[in-house]
Every structure is written in C-alpha cells, then in structure tokens.
Design an enzyme around this catalytic site. Structure first.
Site, PDB file in Angstrom:
ATOM      1  N   ASP A  10       4.310  14.490  -5.440  1.00 54.04           N
ATOM      2  CA  ASP A  10       4.258  15.179  -4.163  1.00 54.04           C
ATOM      3  C   ASP A  10       4.535  14.702  -2.485  1.00 54.04           C
ATOM      4  O   ASP A  10       5.305  13.790  -2.820  1.00 54.04           O
ATOM      5  CB  ASP A  10       2.803  14.506  -3.639  1.00 54.04           C
ATOM      6  CG  ASP A  10       1.873  12.847  -3.825  1.00 54.04           C
ATOM      7  OD1 ASP A  10       2.947  12.347  -2.786  1.00 54.04           O
ATOM      8  OD2 ASP A  10       2.132  12.204  -5.194  1.00 54.04           O
TER       9      ASP A  10
ATOM     10  N   ASP B 110       3.392  12.685  -0.479  1.00 53.94           N
ATOM     11  CA  ASP B 110       2.133  11.977   0.053  1.00 53.94           C
ATOM     12  C   ASP B 110       1.341  12.386   1.323  1.00 53.94           C
ATOM     13  O   ASP B 110       0.455  13.656   1.066  1.00 53.94           O
ATOM     14  CB  ASP B 110       3.716  10.348   0.810  1.00 53.94           C
ATOM     15  CG  ASP B 110       2.851   9.203   0.949  1.00 53.94           C
ATOM     16  OD1 ASP B 110       1.948   8.725   0.021  1.00 53.94           O
ATOM     17  OD2 ASP B 110       2.712   8.622   1.927  1.00 53.94           O
TER      18      ASP B 110
END
Length: 290
Positions: free
Chosen positions: A210, A212
């Site tokens: 991802d 973050d």
C-alpha cells in the site's frame, strides 16, 4: 570455509516455502523463550534451509509481541549463516508501487516496546549497525527477484514503527517528506540489530502492499486491499527464495563485509567481570568469542 544454511523469516502472507525437500517442523528451545513458532527445516535445491513464520502460523503474534531474540537465537542455534527477512510494508514513494519489492539497505528505528539486544548488565557489547544489511546477501536477493520477473528496487530506507496501528496522516507525511524514508513496516527492528549481534548476514526484502496514508489518490490504509496484495506478493516471495540456492555458494569464505565477525571488538566487559548466567544465555549467539 563455512557451510551455507539459509534462514528465511516470513512475514505477513508468507507462511511456507514451496519445493522444500525433506521438510520437518522442529521445536527449538532458546534461553530467550520460545520462538514465534516451530521452524521448518529441509533442503532447497541442495542447500540447507530453515523457515520461521515471524508471526506464527495463523498470525498469532503482533509486531510488538514477536519474540525477536528467541527467533534469531533459534536460527543461529540450528546453524543458519544467512538470514533473509521477507515482510510486508507500506510505500512512501510513487515509484515503489503495491506489488513491488524493495531490497532494504537502511533503517530508521521508531520502535520502543521491544528488547533490542542480547547483551546487557554483566556483559556489555556495542555492535555497529551503520550498514545494517549484508551487501553480498542483498545482491543475491536482488538478482533472484529480477530473475523471477519481480519489479524490485535496489536500496531503500525502512522506517520501523511500533504499531499495531498504521500511521497518522501527519506521521506519514513527516516520514516521507522530512525523514527520507522510502517504506514503512513494523517488524524489521530489532530483528536486524539482533542478527548483527548474532553475527548473521542479514538481508531485508520489503514487499509493498500500500501507499501508507500520505498518497492523495489512495487514502488511508485498507486491510482488505493489503490482504489482496499480500497473496500475490507471497507467490513472488517464494519464487525469489527458490532461486537463491543457485546464487549462493554452498560453502563460502568469511563474509567480505564482516557480518560474521561483528563481535570481534564489540564486547567491553572484562572476562572476570562477566555475569556467568548471561554468558550462558549467549552460548549460541556469541559462543565464538565467549
């Protein structure tokens, strides 16, 4: 010459190694308590290998409760010479996209609730972690990842946070814009420091899941999305590991970067002042010198 034995610490999503011959789950006792789980041993393409699921099978340990000292001691006790850490991470860089791998070469340690050393009162030691990963082992991982067709980035700074919560938006922006971190995770510290104290070559492969919380187009971290990416990353991780025996020598000379001699000038406590009980606990980690 030293007989090479690979130790693989699998993070979120990576709970097994395909192609392992003569697999056997072993219970290893250490002076630092029980490791995260039993350790799966066997051979991979003729090379001895030990696999330890960092969070335990079924993911029972939080990043904070992982018994890092027991894990590293257990691997050293089994004869492991080279540790490959595979873990999930968030990315602070647009170019380091979900599904990519990063061969980490630096850390920022923001953990605060973990035991970070095998040494202490009665036997004091200070090892250098200026360069916390082994360039030789990292290069092999990079080549293995490229050969497996993985998009991989050579070098990156991993910020280790305590967790288990993900970053606030303010933290994410600070780590990215002001601290120069490239990826963020919760488990590589104090693991890397302990591996250095145990004189083990250590390489860290961070698998991006991802962005973050800093990325304006992706929003906050979503566990559902992370799990979906983890599945693909785990398959890639296994493909990378399968190629490592062909890139490493079955028997090798001392590490050219000194990882296996990290304690040569690190222990400060005079022999007659050392705590016998602590010295006994250090039998696997520092037995070469103690």
């Amino acid at each position: 010459m030293t007989k090479t034995m690979l130790g693989v610490i699998g993070g979120s999503g990576l709970y097994q190694i395909d192609g392992l011959q003569s697999p056997e789950w072993q219970t290893v006792e250490t002076p630092w308590g029980a490791p995260s789980d039993q350790i799966l041993t066997g051979t991979l393409d003729g090379m001895a290998l030990a696999f330890l699921p960092r969070h335990g099978r079924g993911h029972t340990h939080t990043p904070t409760s992982v018994p890092y000292r027991a894990n590293i001691d257990a691997l050293k006790r089994l004869g492991v010479t080279d540790v490959i850490s595979v873990s999930a991470c968030g990315s602070f860089r647009e170019a380091m996209a979900p599904g990519d791998f990063v061969v980490v070469n630096q850390f920022i340690d923001r953990t605060f609730a973990r035991e970070k050393s095998f040494f202490g009162p009665g036997c004091v030691a200070h090892v250098s972690v200026a360069h916390p990963t082994c360039p030789r082992l990292s290069a092999a991982c990079l080549t293995a990842a490229i050969d497996a067709g993985i998009t991989v980035h050579d070098g990156g700074t991993y910020l280790a946070m305590e967790g288990p919560q993900f970053s606030t938006l303010a933290e994410s922006r600070m780590y990215r814009e002001h601290w120069g971190a490239d990826v963020i995770g919760m488990t590589n510290m104090p693991e890397a420091k302990l591996a250095r104290e145990a004189e083990l070559c250590y390489a860290s492969i961070a698998m991006v899941t991802d962005y973050d919380s800093w990325h304006p187009d992706h929003g906050e971290v979503d566990v559902t999305q992370i799990i979906a990416t983890l599945t693909g990353n785990a398959d890639k991780g296994r493909a990378m590991i399968e190629r490592l025996p062909g890139l490493l020598e079955a028997e090798r000379a001392p590490c050219p970067h000194g990882c296996d001699r990290a304690l040569d000038h690190a222990i400060l406590t005079a022999p007659d002042a050392r705590d016998p009980a602590l010295v006994a606990r250090l039998d696997a980690v520092a037995g070469r010198l103690l």
